[in-house]
Scaffold this motif. Structure first.
Motif, short mmCIF file in Angstrom:
data_model
loop_
_atom_site.label_atom_id
_atom_site.label_comp_id
_atom_site.label_asym_id
_atom_site.label_seq_id
_atom_site.Cartn_x
_atom_site.Cartn_y
_atom_site.Cartn_z
N VAL A 1 0.90 -1.20 0.03
CA VAL A 1 0.00 -0.32 0.17
C VAL A 1 0.95 1.26 0.18
N ARG A 2 2.00 1.15 0.71
CA ARG A 2 2.80 2.42 1.21
C ARG A 2 3.61 2.52 -0.64
N LYS A 3 3.88 1.36 -1.27
CA LYS A 3 4.29 1.78 -2.43
C LYS A 3 3.50 2.34 -3.28
N VAL A 4 2.33 1.91 -3.30
CA VAL A 4 1.34 2.58 -4.46
C VAL A 4 1.29 4.11 -4.18
N TYR A 5 1.33 4.41 -2.78
CA TYR A 5 1.05 5.89 -2.44
C TYR A 5 2.41 6.51 -2.82
N ASP A 6 3.41 5.82 -2.49
CA ASP A 6 4.97 6.48 -2.96
C ASP A 6 5.00 6.75 -4.34
N GLY B 1 0.07 7.73 12.39
CA GLY B 1 -1.30 7.88 11.88
C GLY B 1 -1.54 9.34 11.96
N SER B 2 -2.24 9.70 10.71
CA SER B 2 -2.61 11.19 10.84
C SER B 2 -4.10 11.51 10.97
N ASP C 1 2.98 7.55 3.88
CA ASP C 1 3.54 8.92 4.27
C ASP C 1 2.54 9.98 4.70
N ALA C 2 2.10 10.04 5.65
CA ALA C 2 0.84 11.04 6.07
C ALA C 2 1.18 12.39 5.73
#
Length: 807
Positions: free
Chosen positions: A630-635, A750-751, A711-712
């Motif tokens: 999930v983090r990779k897709v966002y990055d 978390g944001s 990465d919020a």
């Protein structure tokens, strides 16, 4: 108890009695009065635009605002707070200068409080409106300009669900500087504008003339706000002259005296401060209604007025809460309509968010006594608007957090908990080039639903809502949309041609880059058209920088500017990528051809494959590999976003990661996905929430996954929904458990997190028997809504969310 027992400087506070039955009548009026289109705005718009042909658009908009505010119908009901957008209770406005497509169709209109009545007589005017505005609306102009610049129509990608445009409804959100109105009065702001006008050299050819036009437009609108308030004073006096009840006469005369004084002058009491703020807020909504005119730290800017009255023995806590309840009812009355697509994407949410808690400019706890009272008012009312954002930090008092949990337990899905530390990091990074200070970043607040921004100084342009799940769908279909059969994205190869998972992922990235550039290009054109044709002088006057620079906010006058570019569907994308990786390329339980046949059939006849897809790894279960994906897709999305260039005003910008109810709109035109989701179903809500029913390891696992999945600080927002059965949150143990989840989530980065406290069986019964649940509230995304008025796709998605329990 009487509110006032003594005279104040230049003002006799006559007093009122706390009457909870009156509150219940006003709340019932909200729920019982049918919503109706107030056609007067459209009539005045048509008249004004014909009268001002050829004038600069700033002047045209100012003259239209002036004409509307002088002619619009007014009413005073039982509330001690006066002012409204429409001429009658539960009236809503439409804005054909943005979009008339919905007027061309005989459709059912729905706003935030249910169906909207549009009379046959009103519809007769639609033909005249369509004849005048067809081809000249903001949406028409933007689509035409896009096609001229890029050689193809942006409509097929919109129909396919790649993006939802933000040119078909009023553009922009933000945090107006209400504090300036309360400390200077509108009259003080007018004096500032007049001094700047006098100092300008006479010129018709250079920037001085552009400033002159801007100042003249601002001057017109500010004077109009005062005149509008005075109209309420005259109405109240006229009503008093006809009234037989002496107590009501006294009440009406007090309303008249208040309206004669504010917002022109600085308030002399808490009640005047509340009325001044509401007049200002309502005037902004009349100038340009739309989701996102938030109220910042409303309680904290009203606090000095409250404390002064309280110390003088002029008000009690109970009386302050009574006024706040009336204010909240007035907030919830406001509504708008822009067509069925808009209803699906936004659920008619107004985004009137009040920020509470947080820190001062020097880093101390900023919580005011009024922040507690705001919570008390909402606990009692359980309104969908306004909504609350609690800025969490470790120095918040235990009793304040416990009261916030009491509000969660009411089931209204408020407050949302925001990570103050993440917000400060985010704002310092985004606005570093503009000179933001640490003190300013600490006082950032929610603008709209969940986006954070510098308070009172940020202009919010809108680019669009981008569905990332469509990028994967296009990657699996060689750039074609499987539901329409149209070629939307670039040809990146048939699914069966991918020899490795990396080949699929590269095709996905190419589709994502293409979509990002398309959406952002369309959005930049919309921002350009907004600046040229639909400027907002009043909003500009209440954003720091615009008066100083002599420039409207859409033109870059505000101290800070951003462009709202929403992305949703990332979790569905990551879950689908994980399923393909495991089932096709690692375990080889399926061929790509078999999977594609199952997707094309919407899993009908392929139940075994659907079960395999649903059982594949899913976000939300504290699985490090899944969280990393999930983090990779966002990055990687961040890479595509910045490759697409700066926002319209040349600013760095940041994308927004949340869903509103666009996950329903996009999902309705998205086919079956490898994660096991069926075609045309709503996508996963929020930005780091779990696909409904897939988070099986409990709330701590979900919170851990969500905290690390993005990465919020690199996005202007982040969004986690969690749903608990009411019994789980009962008592002291329930409070401790919930706050433990919040703290753990925040500590890990978390944001944002918010909670639905509702029984799924209750929701199912409400769907079947809506007449029994007219006041049932749920949290959808960054907003709360009456469940029975939501689109069925959103209802189904909320019902399917996992009902979490503490073990």
């Amino acid at each position: 108890m009487a509110m006032a027992m003594a005279r104040k400087e230049n003002f006799d506070e006559r007093g009122f009695e706390v009457d909870e039955e009156r509150i219940q009548r006003l709340k019932a009026q909200l729920l019982d009065t049918p919503q109706k289109l107030d056609i007067q705005r459209i009539e005045v718009l048509m008249e004004s635009y014909r009268e001002t042909e050829g004038l600069p658009h700033l002047i045209r908009r100012a003259k239209f605002f002036e004409k509307l505010m002088k002619e619009k119908g007014l009413y005073v009901d039982e509330s001690l707070i006066v002012g409204s957008m429409a001429a009658f209770p539960m009236g809503i406005y439409a804005h054909p200068e943005w979009n008339i497509d919905w007027m061309k169709k005989d459709v059912k209109a729905v706003s935030h409080l249910g169906d909207v009545t549009i009379s046959d007589e009103d519809k007769k005017l639609f033909e005249e409106v369509i004849a005048y505005w067809d081809g000249k609306t903001l949406n028409d102009r933007s689509n035409k300009k896009f096609e001229e610049m890029y050689g193809f129509s942006p409509l097929p990608p919109q129909v396919a669900g790649l993006f939802y445009n933000f040119t078909s409804w009023p553009n922009g959100a933000g945090l107006a500087n209400y504090h300036k109105v309360l400390t200077k009065g509108v009259g003080g702001i007018i004096k500032d504008v007049e001094e700047r006008l006098k100092a300008l050299p006479l010129s018709n050819v250079d920037a001085a003339n552009e400033k002159r036009v801007f100042y003249e437009a601002v001057h017109t609108e500010l004077r109009t706000v005062i005149h509008w308030a005075h109209r309420y004073a005259e109405l109240a006096k006229d009503m008093a002259a006809k009234e037989k009840n002496p107590e009501r006469v006294k009440e009406l005369l007090e309303i008249a005296e208040i309206c004669e004084w504010v917002p022109e002058n600085t308030p002399r009491s808490f009640r005047e401060a509340v009325q001044s703020l509401f007049f200002t807020h309502t005037a902004l909504q009349i100038e340009q209604v739309g989701c996102g005119t938030s109220l910042g730290y409303m309680g904290q800017i009203l606090e000095p007025f409250y404390q002064k009255d309280k110390q003088a023995g002029l008000i009690t806590k109970e009386e302050a809460v009574y006024l706040l309840k009336m204010l909240f009812i007035k907030f919830q009355e406001m509504g708008y309509y822009f067509g069925q697509e808009f209803q699906k994407a936004n659920s008619a949410d107004m985004g009137q968010t009040i920020s509470i808690g947080g820190i001062t400019s020097d880093g101390k706890d900023a919580t005011a006594e009024l922040d507690y009272l705001l919570l008390d008012a909402q606990i009692a009312l359980r309104n969908i608007q306004p909504t609350f954002a609690l800025f969490y930090h470790d120095n918040l008092k235990e009793d304040f957090l416990s009261k916030a949990v009491d509000l969660v337990r009411t089931g209204v899905g408020q407050p949302q908990f925001m990570n103050t530390n993440i917000m400060v990091q985010r704002l310092l990074d985004q606005y570093r080039a503009d000179g933001i200070t640490l003190a300013e970043a600490r006082r950032g607040a929610v603008a709209g639903c969940v986006t954070t921004a510098p308070n009172g100084a940020t202009s919010h342009h809108l680019e669009g809502s981008h569905c990332i799940a469509k990028a994967l769908e296009f990657a699996l279909n060689d750039g074609k949309d499987p539901l329409t059969g149209q070629q939307i994205g670039p040809k990146t190869g048939a699914a069966e041609s991918f020899a490795t998972y990396e080949d699929l992922y590269e095709a996905f990235r190419e589709q994502m880059q293409y979509g990002t550039e398309l959406v952002r290009n369309h959005g930049r054109i919309g921002c350009m058209m907004s600046e040229e044709y639909l400027p907002v002088p009043l909003r500009s006057s209440l954003l720091d920088g615009c008066i100083e620079n002599g420039k409207a906010c859409w033109a870059g006058g505000a101290k800070y500017s951003t462009a709202v570019h929403i992305i949703c569907g990332v979790v569905d994308t990551a879950n689908s990528l994980a399923a393909v990786k495991k089932l096709v390329f690692e375990d080889k339980k399926l061929t790509m051809g078999e999977l594609m046949k199952a997707l094309e059939a919407n899993f009908e006849g392929y139940e075994k494959i659907k079960k395999m897809c649903l059982n594949a790894p899913k976000h939300g279960n504290d699985d490090d590999e899944m969280t990393a994906l999930v983090r990779k897709v966002y990055d990687d999305y961040l890479v595509s976003y910045y490759r697409a260039g700066p926002c319209y005003l040349g600013k760095k910008g940041k994308p927004d990661a949340y869903s509103k109810s666009a996950h329903n709109l996009h999902g309705a035109v998205t086919g079956a996905l490898p994660c096991g989701r069926e075609a045309r179903r709503a996508l996963t809500d929020g930005s780091v929430s779990a696909m409904p029913g897939s988070d099986t390891n409990g709330p701590t696992a979900l919170a851990n996954s969500a905290a690390q999945a993005q990465d919020a600080a690199a996005f202007t927002s982040n969004h986690l929904n969690m749903k608990f059965h009411p019994a789980t949150l009962e008592g002291g143990a329930g409070t401790r458990n919930l706050l433990s989840i919040v703290k753990g989530y925040m500590d890990k980065g978390g944001s944002h997190v918010q909670f639905n406290c509702v029984d799924s069986d209750t929701l199912k019964d409400a769907q079947a028997h809506p007449e029994k649940y007219r006041d049932l509230v749920v949290r959808v995304a960054g907003f709360s809504a009456y469940f029975i008025h939501l689109d069925k796709g959103v209802q189904d998605e909320v019902i399917r969310r996992t009902e979490l329990k503490f073990h």
